[in-house]
Design a protein around this motif. Structure first.
Motif, PDB file in Angstrom:
ATOM      1  N   THR A 334      50.024  36.738  53.989  1.00  0.00           N
ATOM      2  CA  THR A 334      49.613  37.924  53.238  1.00  0.00           C
ATOM      3  C   THR A 334      48.131  38.221  53.460  1.00  0.00           C
ATOM      4  OG1 THR A 334      51.305  37.644  51.539  1.00  0.00           O
ATOM      5  CG2 THR A 334      49.332  38.880  50.913  1.00  0.00           C
ATOM      6  N   ASP A 335      47.843  39.486  53.752  1.00  0.00           N
ATOM      7  CA  ASP A 335      46.461  39.944  53.923  1.00  0.00           C
ATOM      8  C   ASP A 335      45.920  40.604  52.662  1.00  0.00           C
ATOM      9  OD1 ASP A 335      46.149  39.373  56.818  1.00  0.00           O
ATOM     10  OD2 ASP A 335      47.723  40.874  57.028  1.00  0.00           O
ATOM     11  N   ILE A 336      46.774  41.337  51.942  1.00  0.00           N
ATOM     12  CA  ILE A 336      46.373  42.071  50.750  1.00  0.00           C
ATOM     13  C   ILE A 336      47.235  41.580  49.592  1.00  0.00           C
ATOM     14  CG2 ILE A 336      46.069  44.334  49.684  1.00  0.00           C
ATOM     15  CD1 ILE A 336      44.400  44.129  52.127  1.00  0.00           C
ATOM     16  N   GLY A 337      46.594  41.025  48.586  1.00  0.00           N
ATOM     17  CA  GLY A 337      47.324  40.512  47.438  1.00  0.00           C
ATOM     18  C   GLY A 337      47.424  41.537  46.333  1.00  0.00           C
ATOM     19  N   ALA A 338      47.471  41.054  45.099  1.00  0.00           N
ATOM     20  CA  ALA A 338      47.656  41.922  43.943  1.00  0.00           C
ATOM     21  C   ALA A 338      46.316  42.331  43.335  1.00  0.00           C
ATOM     22  CB  ALA A 338      48.499  41.203  42.884  1.00  0.00           C
ATOM     23  N   PHE A 374      50.897  44.241  40.166  1.00  0.00           N
ATOM     24  CA  PHE A 374      49.887  45.294  40.278  1.00  0.00           C
ATOM     25  C   PHE A 374      49.417  45.374  41.731  1.00  0.00           C
ATOM     26  CE2 PHE A 374      49.004  43.080  36.088  1.00  0.00           C
ATOM     27  CZ  PHE A 374      49.887  43.877  35.365  1.00  0.00           C
ATOM     28  N   PHE A 375      49.952  46.318  42.471  1.00  0.00           N
ATOM     29  CA  PHE A 375      49.628  46.438  43.891  1.00  0.00           C
ATOM     30  C   PHE A 375      49.167  47.854  44.198  1.00  0.00           C
ATOM     31  CE2 PHE A 375      52.420  42.776  43.762  1.00  0.00           C
ATOM     32  CZ  PHE A 375      51.845  41.903  44.665  1.00  0.00           C
ATOM     33  N   PHE A 376      48.275  47.954  45.190  1.00  0.00           N
ATOM     34  CA  PHE A 376      47.800  49.256  45.652  1.00  0.00           C
ATOM     35  C   PHE A 376      47.640  49.176  47.162  1.00  0.00           C
ATOM     36  CE2 PHE A 376      44.980  52.793  46.441  1.00  0.00           C
ATOM     37  CZ  PHE A 376      45.385  53.744  45.506  1.00  0.00           C
ATOM     38  N   ALA A 377      48.276  50.073  47.869  1.00  0.00           N
ATOM     39  CA  ALA A 377      48.246  50.036  49.335  1.00  0.00           C
ATOM     40  C   ALA A 377      46.856  50.395  49.858  1.00  0.00           C
ATOM     41  CB  ALA A 377      49.267  51.008  49.906  1.00  0.00           C
ATOM     42  N   PRO A 378      46.408  49.755  50.953  1.00  0.00           N
ATOM     43  CA  PRO A 378      45.127  50.104  51.568  1.00  0.00           C
ATOM     44  C   PRO A 378      45.054  51.597  51.877  1.00  0.00           C
ATOM     45  CG  PRO A 378      46.006  48.117  52.566  1.00  0.00           C
ATOM     46  CD  PRO A 378      47.080  48.653  51.663  1.00  0.00           C
ATOM     47  N   THR A 379      43.931  52.196  51.491  1.00  0.00           N
ATOM     48  CA  THR A 379      43.796  53.649  51.568  1.00  0.00           C
ATOM     49  C   THR A 379      42.452  54.017  52.199  1.00  0.00           C
ATOM     50  OG1 THR A 379      45.207  53.988  49.638  1.00  0.00           O
ATOM     51  CG2 THR A 379      43.666  55.761  50.180  1.00  0.00           C
TER      52      THR A 379
END
Length: 483
Positions: A334-338, A374-379
């Motif tokens: 995983t590169d991007i967590g919560a 609680f996740f938010f996609a890279p933007t």
């Protein structure tokens, strides 16, 4: 091999770390005067932001507990710690460092469970750097006379320290280690949402036989921090967190004579010139803003790209971001967590919605989002103007704002057009340009052809609304020594 921004050529099988390694307990108590005790506060439940499950119940402090802890710290400082030779203090600090290193895997898993960050960041960055701060400052404990900070450096006394939720154990080590090395005692208030690794650090200190009262840890919400800051028994307050809270602390301490250091928010400019190694710069941009889900005060959240290479940089950047894997923080791939909390996620959504409303061009990674947590996609926002909220306010999430410039002078003007001043990055092939720009940027730390590199031997801190004072290195010792 080329790829479009919607393709991910790198697919990995899940590689989850075992959560059992964290040795998670059903409940944790605060640490005062060398013992784990029940607090008089209402208590809290700390949750896993990736699953929204309750991890543990945590005893919290009230004003009476704050007073008890400060008094214990004062007794320990005056009767034991300040009188102890630096060579002896160093042994305790070194022992703590060794124990952190020995329990690094356990601490890394616990940090990822409580905070939501990817295990590979906890394992490879946070925990080793926390141990390094204790190792480094153990070496200073008996050498303060040679630090160039006066002929007779003396400790201030009792330090109240408040740390944020983005690097819970690392920020604790960052503050505790220099304070102890200089002969001070500490009352630490960890963040409300991430108290667990600080309490395990207390367990480590107990096992290291640190004298009672030298370190006290009081979990709780912001009211506990306010009680601690306002307590007349402190000689020094160190705070890392939001600029708004930092201003409140400064007002509270104004005129009291107590020392204060603040490490606050940031809106760092990451400047890419047309002669920069583009592929290397793209990796640095990704690391600068998406490391720890963007929960970094010195994150490179404003990308300034020279116009002639802006299209190429954006194309390669989107393609690279599309390969980032978002999901289970305990998966080693995983590169991007919560995002750490529902409140922080709501703030990120509010500010990105403002970017849409104000006319910026939004691109979001096509990565799927988990059903829970609680996740938010890279933007990435392009066509950003400096008046927009996404260019001026700290988002503290995986959101990048892209602006362009034509000349070095314009780059300096845009980079410095912020009330903050914590960090900056420069990407260019010319050493003379690095030096020219670094001397003109109002930032406490300026990285050249890299980003987010930290070392306990190097001072860190900001200007303007990013705070004052330095932590780390020889300069960081000064904040814990009397004149």
């Amino acid at each position: 091999m080329s790829s479009s921004p919607t393709e991910n050529p790198w697919e990995y099988a899940p590689a989850p770390e075992s959560r059992d390694i964290a040795n998670l307990k059903p409940s944790y108590r605060m640490f005062v005067d060398g013992e784990f005790v029940e607090g008089n506060g209402a208590g809290l439940k700390t949750i896993n932001p990736a699953t929204e499950e309750v991890l543990a119940e945590v005893s919290t402090a009230d004003s009476s507990d704050v007073d008890t802890a400060v008094r214990a710290a004062r007794r320990a400082q005056e009767k034991v710690w300040r009188k102890m030779p630096g060579t002896e203090r160093a042994k305790y600090i070194f022992r703590i460092a060794r124990m952190i290193a020995e329990r690094s895997r356990e601490l890394a898993v616990l940090e990822s469970l409580d905070n939501g960050k990817p295990i590979k960041e906890s394992r490879d960055s946070d925990i080793p750097t926390a141990a390094a701060h204790f190792f480094y400052h153990a070496g200073w404990a008996d050498k303060l006379d040679y630090a160039g900070l006066g002929p007779d450096p003396r400790p201030l006394g009792v330090a109240g320290q408040i740390i944020p939720w983005n690097f819970p154990l690392l920020m604790a080590a960052w503050k505790i280690a220099p304070a102890l090395a200089c002969g001070n005692t500490v009352v630490l208030k960890p963040a409300e949402t991430t108290p667990l690794t600080a309490l395990v650090l207390a367990e480590i200190c107990q096992q290291a036989e640190l004298p009672p009262g030298v370190l006290n840890i009081l979990p709780g919400d912001g009211t506990v921090g306010s009680e601690l800051v306002a307590h007349g028994g402190l000689d020094k307050v160190a705070f890392t967190g939001s600029t708004e809270v930092g201003k409140l602390i400064q007002r509270t301490l104004a005129g009291t004579g107590r020392r204060l250091t603040l490490e606050l928010g940031g809106k760092a400019a990451n400047v890419v010139f047309d002669d920069a190694p583009i592929d290397q710069a793209v990796e640095g941009i990704v690391n600068g803003i998406f490391f720890n889900q963007g929960h970094v005060c010195c994150a490179g959240s404003r990308l300034l790209v020279q116009e002639s290479v802006a299209e190429e940089v954006l194309h390669k950047l989107r393609a690279r971001i599309a390969t980032l894997r978002l999901g289970d923080p305990l998966d080693k791939n995983t590169d991007i967590g919560a995002i750490n909390s529902a409140e922080q996620l709501a703030k990120i959504r509010e500010l990105t919605a403002a970017g849409d409303t104000e006319g910026a061009s939004r691109w979001t990674s096509p990565c799927p989002l988990p059903d829970k947590g609680f996740f938010f996609a890279p933007t990435v926002f392009a066509d950003v103007q400096q008046s927009m909220r996404i260019a001026r306010e700290e988002i503290f999430g995986p959101v990048l704002s892209v602006l362009t410039f034509r000349t070095p002078d314009e780059a300096v003007t845009k980079a410095n057009n912020t009330p903050y001043g914590l960090s900056a990055g420069i990407w260019t092939d010319k050493g003379s340009r690095i030096l020219w720009l670094a001397n003109r940027m109002r930032a406490g730390v300026v990285w050249a052809n890299t980003f987010n590199r930290f070392d306990p031997t190097a001072p860190f801190g900001g200007y303007q609304e990013s705070g004052f004072g330095r932590e780390g290195g020889r300069a960081g010792l000064e904040a814990y020594l009397d004149d």
